[in-house]
Design a protein around this motif. Sequence first.
Motif, mmCIF file in Angstrom:
data_model
loop_
_atom_site.group_PDB
_atom_site.id
_atom_site.type_symbol
_atom_site.label_atom_id
_atom_site.label_comp_id
_atom_site.label_asym_id
_atom_site.label_seq_id
_atom_site.Cartn_x
_atom_site.Cartn_y
_atom_site.Cartn_z
ATOM 1 N N GLU A 1 44.980 53.845 50.238
ATOM 2 C CA GLU A 1 43.965 52.836 50.573
ATOM 3 C C GLU A 1 44.112 51.608 49.686
ATOM 4 O O GLU A 1 44.063 50.469 50.165
ATOM 5 N N LEU A 2 44.303 51.845 48.366
ATOM 6 C CA LEU A 2 44.452 50.710 47.449
ATOM 7 C C LEU A 2 45.767 49.982 47.696
ATOM 8 O O LEU A 2 45.849 48.759 47.579
ATOM 9 N N PHE A 3 46.805 50.742 48.015
ATOM 10 C CA PHE A 3 48.084 50.115 48.323
ATOM 11 C C PHE A 3 47.932 49.146 49.503
ATOM 12 O O PHE A 3 48.408 48.013 49.475
ATOM 13 N N TYR A 4 47.231 49.597 50.527
ATOM 14 C CA TYR A 4 46.998 48.747 51.691
ATOM 15 C C TYR A 4 46.176 47.515 51.307
ATOM 16 O O TYR A 4 46.436 46.403 51.768
ATOM 17 N N GLU A 5 45.186 47.717 50.426
ATOM 18 C CA GLU A 5 44.336 46.608 49.997
ATOM 19 C C GLU A 5 45.143 45.542 49.251
ATOM 20 O O GLU A 5 44.971 44.334 49.468
ATOM 21 N N THR A 25 47.224 37.872 52.671
ATOM 22 C CA THR A 25 46.137 36.929 52.927
ATOM 23 C C THR A 25 46.274 35.698 52.039
ATOM 24 O O THR A 25 46.076 34.560 52.482
ATOM 25 N N ALA A 26 46.613 35.921 50.766
ATOM 26 C CA ALA A 26 46.808 34.791 49.855
ATOM 27 C C ALA A 26 47.940 33.893 50.348
ATOM 28 O O ALA A 26 47.868 32.663 50.276
ATOM 29 N N ARG A 27 48.999 34.538 50.911
ATOM 30 C CA ARG A 27 50.148 33.777 51.372
ATOM 31 C C ARG A 27 49.832 32.958 52.611
ATOM 32 O O ARG A 27 50.341 31.855 52.800
ATOM 33 N N THR A 28 48.978 33.484 53.469
ATOM 34 C CA THR A 28 48.750 32.834 54.759
ATOM 35 C C THR A 28 47.643 31.794 54.727
ATOM 36 O O THR A 28 47.137 31.389 55.768
ATOM 37 N N GLY A 29 47.238 31.355 53.526
ATOM 38 C CA GLY A 29 46.322 30.224 53.441
ATOM 39 C C GLY A 29 44.882 30.578 53.162
ATOM 40 O O GLY A 29 44.008 29.719 53.267
ATOM 41 N N ASP A 30 44.611 31.832 52.792
ATOM 42 C CA ASP A 30 43.240 32.215 52.436
ATOM 43 C C ASP A 30 43.263 32.866 51.054
ATOM 44 O O ASP A 30 43.032 34.075 50.909
ATOM 45 N N PRO A 31 43.562 32.062 50.014
ATOM 46 C CA PRO A 31 43.689 32.650 48.675
ATOM 47 C C PRO A 31 42.397 33.278 48.183
ATOM 48 O O PRO A 31 42.428 34.227 47.403
ATOM 49 N N GLY A 32 41.239 32.760 48.631
ATOM 50 C CA GLY A 32 39.974 33.333 48.183
ATOM 51 C C GLY A 32 39.845 34.783 48.586
ATOM 52 O O GLY A 32 39.488 35.658 47.781
ATOM 53 N N SER A 33 40.136 35.096 49.857
ATOM 54 C CA SER A 33 40.054 36.482 50.324
ATOM 55 C C SER A 33 41.120 37.345 49.668
ATOM 56 O O SER A 33 40.875 38.500 49.290
ATOM 57 N N GLY A 34 42.332 36.780 49.537
ATOM 58 C CA GLY A 34 43.397 37.534 48.884
ATOM 59 C C GLY A 34 43.057 37.871 47.447
ATOM 60 O O GLY A 34 43.288 38.987 46.971
ATOM 61 N N TYR A 35 42.498 36.893 46.763
ATOM 62 C CA TYR A 35 42.057 37.102 45.372
ATOM 63 C C TYR A 35 41.034 38.235 45.293
ATOM 64 O O TYR A 35 41.123 39.129 44.453
ATOM 65 N N ALA A 36 40.038 38.215 46.201
ATOM 66 C CA ALA A 36 38.982 39.231 46.173
ATOM 67 C C ALA A 36 39.552 40.618 46.403
ATOM 68 O O ALA A 36 39.156 41.595 45.733
ATOM 69 N N LEU A 37 40.505 40.748 47.335
ATOM 70 C CA LEU A 37 41.096 42.051 47.620
ATOM 71 C C LEU A 37 41.886 42.587 46.421
ATOM 72 O O LEU A 37 41.770 43.750 46.046
ATOM 73 N N VAL A 38 42.699 41.726 45.821
ATOM 74 C CA VAL A 38 43.514 42.159 44.689
ATOM 75 C C VAL A 38 42.631 42.485 43.485
ATOM 76 O O VAL A 38 42.851 43.477 42.777
ATOM 77 N N LEU A 39 41.610 41.670 43.243
ATOM 78 C CA LEU A 39 40.719 41.934 42.115
ATOM 79 C C LEU A 39 39.960 43.241 42.308
ATOM 80 O O LEU A 39 39.775 44.021 41.365
ATOM 81 N N GLY A 46 46.272 46.840 34.801
ATOM 82 C CA GLY A 46 46.387 45.524 34.180
ATOM 83 C C GLY A 46 47.248 44.563 34.971
ATOM 84 O O GLY A 46 46.962 43.354 35.040
ATOM 85 N N LYS A 47 48.321 45.070 35.615
ATOM 86 C CA LYS A 47 49.198 44.189 36.386
ATOM 87 C C LYS A 47 48.459 43.584 37.580
ATOM 88 O O LYS A 47 48.701 42.436 37.964
ATOM 89 N N LEU A 48 47.577 44.372 38.190
ATOM 90 C CA LEU A 48 46.818 43.828 39.311
ATOM 91 C C LEU A 48 45.800 42.793 38.840
ATOM 92 O O LEU A 48 45.563 41.789 39.522
ATOM 93 N N PHE A 49 45.164 43.022 37.688
ATOM 94 C CA PHE A 49 44.267 42.003 37.141
ATOM 95 C C PHE A 49 45.036 40.707 36.899
ATOM 96 O O PHE A 49 44.560 39.611 37.214
ATOM 97 N N GLN A 50 46.226 40.837 36.330
ATOM 98 C CA GLN A 50 47.031 39.643 36.068
ATOM 99 C C GLN A 50 47.372 38.926 37.367
ATOM 100 O O GLN A 50 47.322 37.694 37.455
ATOM 101 N N ARG A 51 47.674 39.711 38.414
ATOM 102 C CA ARG A 51 47.994 39.087 39.693
ATOM 103 C C ARG A 51 46.788 38.360 40.274
ATOM 104 O O ARG A 51 46.915 37.281 40.871
ATOM 105 N N ALA A 52 45.589 38.926 40.100
ATOM 106 C CA ALA A 52 44.389 38.255 40.586
ATOM 107 C C ALA A 52 44.196 36.914 39.878
ATOM 108 O O ALA A 52 43.828 35.899 40.497
ATOM 109 N N VAL A 53 44.444 36.893 38.567
ATOM 110 C CA VAL A 53 44.359 35.640 37.817
ATOM 111 C C VAL A 53 45.361 34.627 38.367
ATOM 112 O O VAL A 53 45.040 33.454 38.580
ATOM 113 N N GLU A 54 46.566 35.092 38.637
ATOM 114 C CA GLU A 54 47.606 34.181 39.126
ATOM 115 C C GLU A 54 47.235 33.585 40.480
ATOM 116 O O GLU A 54 47.437 32.387 40.728
ATOM 117 N N ILE A 55 46.699 34.426 41.378
ATOM 118 C CA ILE A 55 46.320 33.920 42.697
ATOM 119 C C ILE A 55 45.254 32.843 42.553
ATOM 120 O O ILE A 55 45.304 31.787 43.206
#
Length: 607
Positions: free
Chosen positions: A70-74, A81-95, A104-113
Amino acid sequence: MTPSLRRSRLAAAALLTLAALAVQAQPGTPVPAAPTSPAPIIEPAAPAVTTPAAAVQRAEKAQASALTAELFYEVLMGELTARTGDPGSGYALVLDAARRSRDGKLFQRAVEIALQARSGDAALAAARAWKETLPESREARRFELQILIALNRIGETAEPLRAELAATPQVERPFLMAVIARNYARATDKKLAASVVEQALADELKSPATGGAAWSTVGRLRLAAGDTSGALEAAQRGQEADPSSDGPAMLALELMDPGQPLAEPLVKRYLAGPKALPELRVAYARVLVEGRRYEDASAELAALTVARPELPEPWLLLGSLQTQARQDAAAESSLKRYIGLADTQRDAEARSRGQTQAFLLLAQLAERRKDFTGAEHWLGRIDSTEDLVGAQTRRAALLVRQGKLPQARELVRGLPERTADEKKQKFLAEVQLLRDAKQYQAAYDMLTEASTASPQDTDLIYDRAMVAEKLNRLDEMERLLRRLIELKPDNQNAYNALGYSLADRKVRLEEARTLIRKAVQLAPEDPFIADSLGWVEFRLGNIDEAMRILEAAYKRRPDPEIGAHLGEVLWAKGQRDRALSIWKEAHLVDADNETLQETLKRLRVKL
């Protein structure tokens, strides 16, 4: 490895990761893209992922860290989603996935997005969520700190900065503090930045092990805030805490100024110690040269070449000063010593610049003794395209010395002029060739035409005034110099030239002295301006004062023109043997000097 290189490498390994985000934003303001890794010092981010395959790759890496399906899919959906022009939604999913997985790597990715979307507040929220979820994570704290600085929320950085200091090994803290100074200096409210850092460094300021570095950090931030007195106090306290620390001395070196007389003693005290870095002694010599304290600079460099003869740069600087002081034999020896050591310089660009400077100076020395073949040899060794103009200009000057003015002008005219500055330099070089050949009318005509096209160009105005004097158009010279003073009131050369001309002609001597004193005020260490002041005092009948000033100027710079004036003052005082000695010395340096020749002819003196 030199101490400075070792320190720079250690500094690069310092654990603080304050971002070099070149934005001055307020809370809520978008910020630039973040880096992909916070250690050791954050670098600019790579561009955002642009392909679905890359997004899948990121998600597979997340699955490798034991994420549920489930988390992998998220995570996968967040990346896509971040790639297709909706970084806000992508950020929320990754966070959300980061929180649930405590990864920690996923937190870092959320910061990057968030940062790639230029949302500073969202990036800060992700970094703080990371820190709350994983309180021991230094990466989380570093990202929080970097984002707060980028957003200029300096008041909120005290706690994470103190925590970062506490987590840094003692041996690395001095280098960490250098990074702190560099990053906090970018803050908009520099006074607040200095205050916050000083509070965070409270324990370091009291420690003998880190006091020197800590006070240097505080001092640099005070200096950035315009508090020079506070910066000097910090340098003093830093040296008291650790006399061998180079930080306080480097800060004091930046503060060296006639208005800060207490800064230089700190530099000297450090250099007298057994652990003084040779690079700092070279930097001190450079500051002395900038202040026209040539004798003091030469003494520092001479001491360094004795103590560390294997270092190339001091030999080059010493040779330059010896050339300027017309100590030709010593200069040639120093410059050749530099050339022999130049290959040991690791910085290829610095090595190329240094070799070019050495070749030009050696050509100048050869030209002085009329060894034109030798001068051409040294100029021929310059192979840098960037230095082509300088080398060709010197070649042209050699041709003029041999009576080949037309060939010299053609050589200069053939130089490239890719920019407006290069075009101007070519023009001024050709004018100088005409002046060297005593073709003053042709030079004046060229300058007049150029001045008509650029009436505000102060370089053209000054050169035209000097050529007008050679043509005995003294009213025109004075008009031009007064125009230059009007356009550029801090131009010491204009005041000096006008004052000297009046003094030399024995007219309006009080006005001449006022003009030259203004020039002295603007450039107190210039020996040629001091020469003018001594000359006007002589014309006013103040022989003792004139001799005092000219003695000091000649000691600082034994130039033939200064020697001619000093000799005449000594001659007037009845000290004729000493006058003859100085004139002979000046004659050996430059027998063709016009002032010297005119003085000897007027006084009917034969050497």
